[in-house]
Design a protein around this motif. Sequence first.
Motif, PDB file in Angstrom:
ATOM      1  N   HIS A  56       0.836  -1.191   0.000  1.00  0.00           N
ATOM      2  CA  HIS A  56       0.000   0.000   0.000  1.00  0.00           C
ATOM      3  C   HIS A  56       0.878   1.250   0.000  1.00  0.00           C
ATOM      4  CE1 HIS A  56      -2.948   2.967   1.285  1.00  0.00           C
ATOM      5  NE2 HIS A  56      -3.913   2.075   1.093  1.00  0.00           N
ATOM      6  N   LYS A  57       0.460   2.284  -0.726  1.00  0.00           N
ATOM      7  CA  LYS A  57       1.265   3.498  -0.861  1.00  0.00           C
ATOM      8  C   LYS A  57       1.593   4.127   0.488  1.00  0.00           C
ATOM      9  CE  LYS A  57      -2.835   6.396  -1.594  1.00  0.00           C
ATOM     10  NZ  LYS A  57      -3.522   7.330  -2.526  1.00  0.00           N
ATOM     11  N   LEU A  58       0.751   3.905   1.507  1.00  0.00           N
ATOM     12  CA  LEU A  58       1.013   4.489   2.818  1.00  0.00           C
ATOM     13  C   LEU A  58       2.152   3.788   3.552  1.00  0.00           C
ATOM     14  CD1 LEU A  58      -2.568   5.292   4.175  1.00  0.00           C
ATOM     15  CD2 LEU A  58      -0.830   6.874   3.331  1.00  0.00           C
ATOM     16  N   VAL A  59       2.473   2.543   3.151  1.00  0.00           N
ATOM     17  CA  VAL A  59       3.581   1.835   3.793  1.00  0.00           C
ATOM     18  C   VAL A  59       4.877   2.606   3.587  1.00  0.00           C
ATOM     19  CG1 VAL A  59       4.965  -0.270   3.786  1.00  0.00           C
ATOM     20  CG2 VAL A  59       2.475  -0.416   3.623  1.00  0.00           C
ATOM     21  N   ARG A  60       5.080   3.122   2.386  1.00  0.00           N
ATOM     22  CA  ARG A  60       6.287   3.904   2.103  1.00  0.00           C
ATOM     23  C   ARG A  60       6.344   5.143   3.005  1.00  0.00           C
ATOM     24  NH1 ARG A  60       7.282   5.486  -4.018  1.00  0.00           N
ATOM     25  NH2 ARG A  60       7.342   3.211  -4.096  1.00  0.00           N
ATOM     26  N   GLU A  61       5.195   5.806   3.176  1.00  0.00           N
ATOM     27  CA  GLU A  61       5.165   7.010   4.012  1.00  0.00           C
ATOM     28  C   GLU A  61       5.395   6.665   5.481  1.00  0.00           C
ATOM     29  OE1 GLU A  61       5.145   9.980   2.691  1.00  0.00           O
ATOM     30  OE2 GLU A  61       5.091   8.921   0.751  1.00  0.00           O
ATOM     31  N   ILE A  62       4.885   5.515   5.909  1.00  0.00           N
ATOM     32  CA  ILE A  62       5.102   5.075   7.292  1.00  0.00           C
ATOM     33  C   ILE A  62       6.588   4.835   7.544  1.00  0.00           C
ATOM     34  CG2 ILE A  62       4.708   3.159   8.906  1.00  0.00           C
ATOM     35  CD1 ILE A  62       1.877   2.922   7.636  1.00  0.00           C
ATOM     36  N   ILE A  63       7.248   4.156   6.585  1.00  0.00           N
ATOM     37  CA  ILE A  63       8.683   3.871   6.732  1.00  0.00           C
ATOM     38  C   ILE A  63       9.478   5.175   6.782  1.00  0.00           C
ATOM     39  CG2 ILE A  63      10.684   2.853   5.602  1.00  0.00           C
ATOM     40  CD1 ILE A  63       8.736   0.716   4.476  1.00  0.00           C
ATOM     41  N   LYS A  64       9.125   6.123   5.922  1.00  0.00           N
ATOM     42  CA  LYS A  64       9.809   7.422   5.926  1.00  0.00           C
ATOM     43  C   LYS A  64       9.625   8.128   7.266  1.00  0.00           C
ATOM     44  CE  LYS A  64       9.505   8.507   0.974  1.00  0.00           C
ATOM     45  NZ  LYS A  64       8.881   9.433  -0.011  1.00  0.00           N
ATOM     46  N   ALA A  65       8.407   8.069   7.798  1.00  0.00           N
ATOM     47  CA  ALA A  65       8.128   8.738   9.071  1.00  0.00           C
ATOM     48  C   ALA A  65       8.949   8.138  10.207  1.00  0.00           C
ATOM     49  CB  ALA A  65       6.633   8.645   9.385  1.00  0.00           C
ATOM     50  N   TYR A  66       9.055   6.800  10.224  1.00  0.00           N
ATOM     51  CA  TYR A  66       9.873   6.149  11.241  1.00  0.00           C
ATOM     52  C   TYR A  66      11.343   6.516  11.081  1.00  0.00           C
ATOM     53  CZ  TYR A  66       6.544   3.155  13.705  1.00  0.00           C
ATOM     54  OH  TYR A  66       5.544   2.698  14.520  1.00  0.00           O
ATOM     55  N   ASP A  67      11.828   6.585   9.835  1.00  0.00           N
ATOM     56  CA  ASP A  67      13.224   6.974   9.596  1.00  0.00           C
ATOM     57  C   ASP A  67      13.485   8.381  10.131  1.00  0.00           C
ATOM     58  OD1 ASP A  67      13.771   4.572   8.426  1.00  0.00           O
ATOM     59  OD2 ASP A  67      13.566   5.294   6.357  1.00  0.00           O
ATOM     60  N   ARG A  68      12.550   9.300   9.880  1.00  0.00           N
ATOM     61  CA  ARG A  68      12.723  10.670  10.378  1.00  0.00           C
ATOM     62  C   ARG A  68      12.718  10.697  11.906  1.00  0.00           C
ATOM     63  NH1 ARG A  68       9.095  11.867   6.067  1.00  0.00           N
ATOM     64  NH2 ARG A  68       7.344  11.885   7.547  1.00  0.00           N
ATOM     65  N   TYR A  69      11.823   9.912  12.493  1.00  0.00           N
ATOM     66  CA  TYR A  69      11.742   9.855  13.956  1.00  0.00           C
ATOM     67  C   TYR A  69      13.045   9.326  14.557  1.00  0.00           C
ATOM     68  CZ  TYR A  69      10.240   8.444  18.620  1.00  0.00           C
ATOM     69  OH  TYR A  69      10.141   8.277  19.977  1.00  0.00           O
ATOM     70  N   ASP A  70      13.551   8.212  13.992  1.00  0.00           N
ATOM     71  CA  ASP A  70      14.801   7.630  14.502  1.00  0.00           C
ATOM     72  C   ASP A  70      15.960   8.609  14.368  1.00  0.00           C
ATOM     73  OD1 ASP A  70      13.516   5.301  15.156  1.00  0.00           O
ATOM     74  OD2 ASP A  70      14.047   4.252  13.307  1.00  0.00           O
ATOM     75  N   GLU A  71      15.999   9.329  13.241  1.00  0.00           N
ATOM     76  CA  GLU A  71      17.068  10.295  13.020  1.00  0.00           C
ATOM     77  C   GLU A  71      17.003  11.417  14.059  1.00  0.00           C
ATOM     78  OE1 GLU A  71      18.636  13.307   9.483  1.00  0.00           O
ATOM     79  OE2 GLU A  71      17.214  11.694   9.027  1.00  0.00           O
ATOM     80  N   ASN A  72      15.802  11.900  14.353  1.00  0.00           N
ATOM     81  CA  ASN A  72      15.654  12.951  15.359  1.00  0.00           C
ATOM     82  C   ASN A  72      16.030  12.460  16.752  1.00  0.00           C
ATOM     83  OD1 ASN A  72      14.785  14.822  13.485  1.00  0.00           O
ATOM     84  ND2 ASN A  72      12.620  14.285  13.723  1.00  0.00           N
ATOM     85  N   GLN A  73      15.686  11.192  17.060  1.00  0.00           N
ATOM     86  CA  GLN A  73      16.015  10.630  18.367  1.00  0.00           C
ATOM     87  C   GLN A  73      17.528  10.554  18.556  1.00  0.00           C
ATOM     88  OE1 GLN A  73      12.973  11.019  19.924  1.00  0.00           O
ATOM     89  NE2 GLN A  73      13.615   9.214  21.072  1.00  0.00           N
ATOM     90  N   HIS A  74      18.243  10.167  17.484  1.00  0.00           N
ATOM     91  CA  HIS A  74      19.698  10.069  17.568  1.00  0.00           C
ATOM     92  C   HIS A  74      20.327  11.432  17.742  1.00  0.00           C
ATOM     93  CE1 HIS A  74      19.319   5.978  15.476  1.00  0.00           C
ATOM     94  NE2 HIS A  74      19.795   5.756  16.674  1.00  0.00           N
ATOM     95  N   LYS A  75      19.709  12.460  17.117  1.00  0.00           N
ATOM     96  CA  LYS A  75      20.250  13.800  17.277  1.00  0.00           C
ATOM     97  C   LYS A  75      20.088  14.281  18.717  1.00  0.00           C
ATOM     98  CE  LYS A  75      19.606  15.415  12.511  1.00  0.00           C
ATOM     99  NZ  LYS A  75      18.874  16.354  11.626  1.00  0.00           N
TER     100      LYS A  75
END
Length: 362
Positions: free
Chosen positions: A343-362
Amino acid sequence: MELPKIGSFLYLTQFNIILVFGKTGDEVGGEQLVVKQNEINRDISIRGVEQVHVLGFNDENLRIIEQNFDSNIVVRGSTIKLNGDKDDVNMVEKVFSELISMATKNTMVTPADVNTVIKLVKNNGGHQTSREGNGERIERSAILYTKDGTISPKSDGQRQFYDAAYKSDIVFAIGPAGTGKTYLAVAIAVAHLRERIVGKIILARPAVEAGESLGYLPGDLLDKVHPYLKPLYDALFDMMLPSKLKKYMDSNIIEVVPLAYMRGRTLNNAFVILDEAQNTSPNQMKMFLTRLGINSKAIITGDTTQVDLPANITSGLIQIQEILTGIDGIDFVYLTNQDVVRHKLVREIIKAYDRYDENQHK
């Protein structure tokens, strides 16, 4: 093109010699003889294959091909004779070649199969061929023909995965959920089995999922691990008729097993898949990779962002990238959210998690 005014003559083209008998002059049988410079003839043998399996009931497959191409197609005995424009004949030849190959492995070729092959050949300008000859792979658009159509790479990452699986004996496909890692791996394995490159398929998974304990599940050990193997069964049911799959599984030509059942085995002439490999320990990964025997291939799939092991255990899939990188015959393919085919939203979900993880590491 003007022809010599003799009783009989040879007209030599790049591909064939045409012998013409007739009267002197430019006319043969009262009609002007025209020979196209780009016109060629080809013969295709269907000896050893049931003609009805290729041509269809009442030649329905043959009629579909005739409707899609301008070449003249004549069946004489066990030979299909083609005549026409060079490019058109080349495409018709490749269509028949693929149908004959399918008929030798899957018995009856359906009209749906014919339309699919024609579409693939036309889309690739006639370059769609199978993997054959001296260990070299010629590019092919379809991984597998199934009862519901074809399975093909749907992204650049999936194409790299597919190419690596034919080029190398061990391939690691690492990427997020929804990128088709498991499904493509099973399709490639089934294609190898149908092409008789290997004699059996073994699909394995570690019985570790999202912190749940096997001890709380009902039944014996096989009952407990069956839910973890379900995605592999689902993929197989998509690609094979239930009766054929049951026959293969009853005779152990196809096995779906927990990873623990692999210990102590030597796997010859087999295509082996380890799915959800991020949930293997380093020792389990080593155990799996050292099972390979003569004429065997392996695909290991996993998502290193979804490790369900206890915090004190390193993922074997993460560690192995440091250990095996650079070894000839072993390929690592990395899929990204651009390769997501759910589903097209799966890609957006993965992107959102990547952004979240990146912010957490910062």
